[in-house]
Design a protein around this motif. Structure first.
Motif, PDB file in Angstrom:
ATOM      1  N   LEU A  40      -5.604  -7.959   2.356  1.00 21.14           N
ATOM      2  CA  LEU A  40      -6.793  -7.902   1.678  1.00 21.14           C
ATOM      3  C   LEU A  40      -7.360  -6.512   1.706  1.00 21.14           C
ATOM      4  O   LEU A  40      -7.668  -6.026   0.394  1.00 21.14           O
ATOM      5  CB  LEU A  40      -8.100  -8.704   2.517  1.00 21.14           C
ATOM      6  N   LEU A  41      -7.036  -5.614   2.579  1.00 22.96           N
ATOM      7  CA  LEU A  41      -7.325  -4.133   2.632  1.00 22.96           C
ATOM      8  C   LEU A  41      -6.301  -3.590   1.263  1.00 22.96           C
ATOM      9  O   LEU A  41      -6.676  -2.850   0.462  1.00 22.96           O
ATOM     10  CB  LEU A  41      -6.881  -3.614   3.761  1.00 22.96           C
ATOM     11  N   ARG A  42      -5.057  -4.187   1.335  1.00 30.34           N
ATOM     12  CA  ARG A  42      -4.242  -3.570   0.039  1.00 30.34           C
ATOM     13  C   ARG A  42      -4.669  -3.848  -1.172  1.00 30.34           C
ATOM     14  O   ARG A  42      -4.519  -3.254  -2.346  1.00 30.34           O
ATOM     15  CB  ARG A  42      -2.814  -3.938   0.462  1.00 30.34           C
ATOM     16  N   LEU A  43      -5.178  -5.167  -1.285  1.00 29.33           N
ATOM     17  CA  LEU A  43      -5.866  -5.655  -2.437  1.00 29.33           C
ATOM     18  C   LEU A  43      -6.996  -4.846  -3.053  1.00 29.33           C
ATOM     19  O   LEU A  43      -7.086  -4.425  -4.082  1.00 29.33           O
ATOM     20  CB  LEU A  43      -6.209  -7.182  -2.485  1.00 29.33           C
ATOM     21  N   MET A  44      -7.878  -4.503  -1.915  1.00 26.68           N
ATOM     22  CA  MET A  44      -8.936  -3.536  -2.189  1.00 26.68           C
ATOM     23  C   MET A  44      -8.400  -2.172  -2.674  1.00 26.68           C
ATOM     24  O   MET A  44      -9.006  -1.474  -3.685  1.00 26.68           O
ATOM     25  CB  MET A  44      -9.697  -3.617  -1.059  1.00 26.68           C
ATOM     26  N   MET A  45      -7.441  -1.530  -2.009  1.00 21.73           N
ATOM     27  CA  MET A  45      -6.705  -0.336  -2.351  1.00 21.73           C
ATOM     28  C   MET A  45      -6.205  -0.244  -3.614  1.00 21.73           C
ATOM     29  O   MET A  45      -6.604   0.520  -4.547  1.00 21.73           O
ATOM     30  CB  MET A  45      -5.710   0.099  -1.306  1.00 21.73           C
ATOM     31  N   ARG A  46      -5.747  -1.467  -4.121  1.00 20.02           N
ATOM     32  CA  ARG A  46      -5.105  -1.694  -5.445  1.00 20.02           C
ATOM     33  C   ARG A  46      -6.322  -1.660  -6.637  1.00 20.02           C
ATOM     34  O   ARG A  46      -6.142  -1.057  -7.711  1.00 20.02           O
ATOM     35  CB  ARG A  46      -4.339  -3.067  -5.762  1.00 20.02           C
ATOM     36  N   TYR A  47      -7.351  -2.130  -6.118  1.00 17.43           N
ATOM     37  CA  TYR A  47      -8.732  -2.393  -7.159  1.00 17.43           C
ATOM     38  C   TYR A  47      -9.137  -0.825  -7.225  1.00 17.43           C
ATOM     39  O   TYR A  47      -9.398  -0.531  -8.383  1.00 17.43           O
ATOM     40  CB  TYR A  47      -9.327  -3.325  -6.589  1.00 17.43           C
ATOM     41  N   LEU A  48      -9.143  -0.302  -6.295  1.00 18.39           N
ATOM     42  CA  LEU A  48      -9.636   1.126  -6.316  1.00 18.39           C
ATOM     43  C   LEU A  48      -8.946   2.025  -7.332  1.00 18.39           C
ATOM     44  O   LEU A  48      -9.188   2.777  -8.044  1.00 18.39           O
ATOM     45  CB  LEU A  48      -9.891   1.878  -4.920  1.00 18.39           C
ATOM     46  N   ARG A  49      -7.401   1.935  -7.060  1.00 11.62           N
ATOM     47  CA  ARG A  49      -6.703   2.801  -8.023  1.00 11.62           C
ATOM     48  C   ARG A  49      -6.720   2.248  -9.366  1.00 11.62           C
ATOM     49  O   ARG A  49      -6.531   3.188 -10.130  1.00 11.62           O
ATOM     50  CB  ARG A  49      -5.325   2.724  -7.334  1.00 11.62           C
ATOM     51  N   ASP A  50      -6.707   0.927  -9.531  1.00 15.15           N
ATOM     52  CA  ASP A  50      -7.004   0.437 -10.845  1.00 15.15           C
ATOM     53  C   ASP A  50      -8.228   0.854 -11.706  1.00 15.15           C
ATOM     54  O   ASP A  50      -8.488   0.807 -12.885  1.00 15.15           O
ATOM     55  CB  ASP A  50      -6.900  -1.017 -10.923  1.00 15.15           C
ATOM     56  N   ASN A  51      -9.211   1.460 -10.880  1.00 13.34           N
ATOM     57  CA  ASN A  51     -10.465   1.817 -11.392  1.00 13.34           C
ATOM     58  C   ASN A  51     -10.664   3.200 -11.263  1.00 13.34           C
ATOM     59  O   ASN A  51     -12.051   3.583 -10.958  1.00 13.34           O
ATOM     60  CB  ASN A  51     -11.486   1.045 -10.905  1.00 13.34           C
ATOM     61  N   GLY A  52      -9.872   4.031 -10.985  1.00 15.56           N
ATOM     62  CA  GLY A  52      -9.859   5.342 -11.201  1.00 15.56           C
ATOM     63  C   GLY A  52     -10.109   6.355  -9.946  1.00 15.56           C
ATOM     64  O   GLY A  52     -10.226   7.673 -10.058  1.00 15.56           O
ATOM     65  N   VAL A  53      -9.861   5.639  -8.833  1.00 16.63           N
ATOM     66  CA  VAL A  53      -9.780   6.494  -7.411  1.00 16.63           C
ATOM     67  C   VAL A  53      -8.312   6.795  -7.178  1.00 16.63           C
ATOM     68  O   VAL A  53      -7.400   6.196  -7.406  1.00 16.63           O
ATOM     69  CB  VAL A  53     -10.139   5.507  -6.188  1.00 16.63           C
ATOM     70  N   SER A  54      -8.114   8.305  -7.186  1.00 12.64           N
ATOM     71  CA  SER A  54      -6.873   8.676  -6.623  1.00 12.64           C
ATOM     72  C   SER A  54      -6.319   8.444  -5.172  1.00 12.64           C
ATOM     73  O   SER A  54      -6.977   7.972  -4.585  1.00 12.64           O
ATOM     74  CB  SER A  54      -6.799  10.278  -6.869  1.00 12.64           C
ATOM     75  N   ASP A  55      -5.115   8.436  -5.399  1.00 12.00           N
ATOM     76  CA  ASP A  55      -4.225   8.204  -3.996  1.00 12.00           C
ATOM     77  C   ASP A  55      -4.773   9.049  -2.986  1.00 12.00           C
ATOM     78  O   ASP A  55      -5.051   8.771  -1.739  1.00 12.00           O
ATOM     79  CB  ASP A  55      -2.697   8.460  -4.103  1.00 12.00           C
ATOM     80  N   GLU A  56      -5.083  10.368  -3.423  1.00 12.85           N
ATOM     81  CA  GLU A  56      -5.725  11.459  -2.225  1.00 12.85           C
ATOM     82  C   GLU A  56      -6.891  11.037  -1.597  1.00 12.85           C
ATOM     83  O   GLU A  56      -7.354  11.477  -0.770  1.00 12.85           O
ATOM     84  CB  GLU A  56      -5.594  12.772  -2.864  1.00 12.85           C
ATOM     85  N   GLN A  57      -7.703  10.111  -2.343  1.00 14.51           N
ATOM     86  CA  GLN A  57      -9.224   9.865  -1.776  1.00 14.51           C
ATOM     87  C   GLN A  57      -8.899   8.402  -0.882  1.00 14.51           C
ATOM     88  O   GLN A  57      -9.974   8.124  -0.349  1.00 14.51           O
ATOM     89  CB  GLN A  57      -9.831   9.428  -3.065  1.00 14.51           C
ATOM     90  N   ILE A  58      -7.827   8.113  -0.713  1.00 16.22           N
ATOM     91  CA  ILE A  58      -7.653   6.694   0.070  1.00 16.22           C
ATOM     92  C   ILE A  58      -6.555   7.110   1.214  1.00 16.22           C
ATOM     93  O   ILE A  58      -5.935   7.557   1.139  1.00 16.22           O
ATOM     94  CB  ILE A  58      -6.708   5.769  -0.488  1.00 16.22           C
ATOM     95  N   VAL A  59      -7.445   6.917   2.483  1.00 18.64           N
ATOM     96  CA  VAL A  59      -6.832   7.151   3.800  1.00 18.64           C
ATOM     97  C   VAL A  59      -6.582   5.668   4.381  1.00 18.64           C
ATOM     98  O   VAL A  59      -7.589   5.140   4.720  1.00 18.64           O
ATOM     99  CB  VAL A  59      -7.660   8.102   4.551  1.00 18.64           C
ATOM    100  N   GLU A  60      -5.310   5.378   4.721  1.00 21.50           N
ATOM    101  CA  GLU A  60      -5.007   3.983   5.311  1.00 21.50           C
ATOM    102  C   GLU A  60      -4.357   4.315   6.701  1.00 21.50           C
ATOM    103  O   GLU A  60      -3.552   5.317   6.925  1.00 21.50           O
ATOM    104  CB  GLU A  60      -4.158   3.370   4.504  1.00 21.50           C
ATOM    105  N   MET A  61      -4.854   3.673   7.699  1.00 24.81           N
ATOM    106  CA  MET A  61      -4.303   3.900   9.054  1.00 24.81           C
ATOM    107  C   MET A  61      -4.235   2.593   9.599  1.00 24.81           C
ATOM    108  O   MET A  61      -5.143   1.524   9.825  1.00 24.81           O
ATOM    109  CB  MET A  61      -5.260   4.730   9.922  1.00 24.81           C
ATOM    110  N   ASN A  62      -2.749   2.052  10.023  1.00 27.89           N
ATOM    111  CA  ASN A  62      -2.641   0.659  10.461  1.00 27.89           C
ATOM    112  C   ASN A  62      -2.142   0.927  11.935  1.00 27.89           C
ATOM    113  O   ASN A  62      -1.095   1.605  12.133  1.00 27.89           O
ATOM    114  CB  ASN A  62      -1.522  -0.175   9.755  1.00 27.89           C
ATOM    115  N   PHE A  63      -2.984   0.379  12.936  1.00 27.49           N
ATOM    116  CA  PHE A  63      -2.844   0.745  14.280  1.00 27.49           C
ATOM    117  C   PHE A  63      -1.874  -0.079  15.021  1.00 27.49           C
ATOM    118  O   PHE A  63      -1.460   0.029  16.199  1.00 27.49           O
ATOM    119  CB  PHE A  63      -4.244   0.845  14.915  1.00 27.49           C
ATOM    120  N   GLU A  64      -1.026  -1.030  14.386  1.00 24.39           N
ATOM    121  CA  GLU A  64       0.153  -1.725  14.750  1.00 24.39           C
ATOM    122  C   GLU A  64       1.333  -0.689  14.496  1.00 24.39           C
ATOM    123  O   GLU A  64       2.355  -0.991  14.941  1.00 24.39           O
ATOM    124  CB  GLU A  64       0.144  -3.107  14.241  1.00 24.39           C
ATOM    125  N   SER A  65       1.103   0.189  13.506  1.00 25.83           N
ATOM    126  CA  SER A  65       2.402   1.116  13.237  1.00 25.83           C
ATOM    127  C   SER A  65       2.324   2.005  14.321  1.00 25.83           C
ATOM    128  O   SER A  65       1.570   2.514  15.035  1.00 25.83           O
ATOM    129  CB  SER A  65       2.107   1.837  11.977  1.00 25.83           C
TER     130      SER A  65
END
Length: 439
Positions: A40-65
């Protein structure tokens, strides 16, 4: 890692996230492990990118990594601060953040110090403990995520649901696979009742030899790892017996839809030989059993439903019921069987009501029960669930408590075989599968 093109839509939840986009509250997505929160987080990130948000504006941290596994709350704050683009709104995504001690202080500081929109996931209700509420002072919104609904199950397994009007003015449904083969919805529903709705099962297909190891992995992660490790992190010693925890899981799974108390559970486990009175521990107290149950509720493995006295207009403190978050997990624990199919159908209906935004209670009227009272701020419906309404004795039994309820709210009996009549004294008799497939 799931790539963008492999993501399958969870529109019900994605619409909720989009509705809260760029609002002040931290968006907190909760639910059992592997129910789809990371996707669901990735779906939301994809939605943001499709609506003009740049990759640099998105910070993702998965604490199982492993990259983030040993971070402190200070490390999280500093990591995000280093990614900030001056003059730009940032979108921050934190997956399974409960693994970081004192994480709530970092989130609150980012909320205050950075122009950002924050999304958080967690697999335990302890995430929303009093400490979290204190730090954020109510500035969060919880989105409760569940395994797949029946309609989602159809789509995730590569089927297409087609609907058309029939000659009686109703809706006729058929399900088609990718080869164009046609199936009755009941056939697919039987598979849903067998394999459950954990999204990863769809990748394995409807093959028990592939599905069961996946369910075993989910069970082991939630029960044997998360719960016991979390209690150590919390400094608690009350939940340290893995054997007792597993036997309580089996008891609750075997008794979905039954009235249960902690004291009766303790007595039954001992009486049936599921607990040994030797080994120096004796019978566990009802307080101990209740603590173990609480840990399972916090992990979203089971959900508790309280009883509501319809005439007294108050909740009862005794003998609630428990339902398991996914029928596939129950089948893994107990094996595939049909002997308590009525309670399994109740389980399916209960979680569908939660998906549809209802608060759910069990209704008590005199010495009889109504399976569910489902309420929202504007609606109430009384629901009975049974396998069939074709037998006269069953009809009398299921309709009796609904007939005693004198208010004007909707009353429904859901069954796989509703019988000839659609309505009995104003009480609707609906096909359960059609009800599940209705939007």
């Amino acid at each position: 890692m799931i790539t963008a093109h492999e993501l399958k839509n969870r529109d019900h939840y994605l619409r909720k996230l989009i509705g809260f986009k760029d609002t002040e509250p931290v968006k907190v997505i909760t639910g059992i492990r592997r129910c789809g929160k990371s996707s669901l987080l990735r779906l939301m990130m994809r939605y943001l990118r499709d609506n003009g948000v740049s990759d640099e504006q998105i910070v993702e941290m998965n604490f199982e990594s492993y990259a983030f596994l040993h971070m402190s709350a200070d490390d999280v704050y500093q990591y995000v601060k280093e990614q900030i683009i001056p003059g730009k709104r940032m979108y921050l995504f934190f997956d399974e953040i409960q693994r970081i001690p004192a994480w709530e202080s970092a989130i609150n500081a980012l909320r205050v110090d950075v122009d950002c929109d924050i999304y958080v996931t967690g697999s335990n209700a302890y995430l929303l403990s009093s400490e979290y509420a204190t730090y954020l002072a109510g500035r969060y919104v919880e989105i409760k995520m569940l395994p797949l609904s029946f309609r989602e199950f159809i789509l995730f397994h590569g089927f297409e649901l087609r609907e058309r009007s029939n000659v009686w003015g109703g809706i006729q449904r058929r399900v088609f696979d990718k080869q164009g083969e046609s199936y009755e919805p009941r056939e697919i529903f039987d598979a849903y009742m067998r394999f459950g709705g954990m999204p990863s099962i769809a990748d394995a297909g409807m093959e028990p030899e592939k599905a069961l190891p996946l369910l075993e992995g989910i069970y082991s992660t939630v029960v044997l790892r998360d719960i016991l490790q979390r209690e150590k992190l919390r400094g608690q010693k009350q939940i340290a017996d893995a054997e007792l925890l597993c036997k309580i899981v089996l008891f609750l799974a075997d008794n979905i839809g039954n009235n249960v108390s902690a004291s009766s559970m303790s007595n039954t486990l001992l009486h049936e030989g599921l607990l040994e009175s030797g080994k120096g521990r004796g019978k566990p107290s009802s307080h101990t059993v209740q603590a173990y149950i609480r840990s399972l509720l916090e992990s979203y493995f089971f959900y508790e439903v309280k009883r509501f006295d319809i005439k007294g207009r108050d909740y009862l403190r005794t003998l609630g019921k428990y339902y398991i978050v996914d029928i596939g997990l129950r089948n893994y624990l107990l094996g595939f069987r049909d002997r308590d199919r009525g309670h399994v159908l109740e389980n399916v209906v209960y979680f569908e009501l939660l998906r549809r935004g209802y608060d759910v209670a069990i209704g008590k009227i005199d010495n009889q029960e109504i399976d569910f009272i489902a309420t929202t701020s504007t609606d109430k419906v009384y629901i009975q669930v049974t396998e069939s309404m074709q037998d006269e004795n069953v009809r009398v039994r299921e309709l009796a408590p609904l007939r005693k309820t004198r208010d004007n709210y909707e009353k429904v009996v859901l069954s796989l075989t509703p019988g000839i009549d659609d309505v009995y004294d104003g009480i609707k008799s609906l096909n359960l599968i059609d009800w599940l497939l209705n939007d």
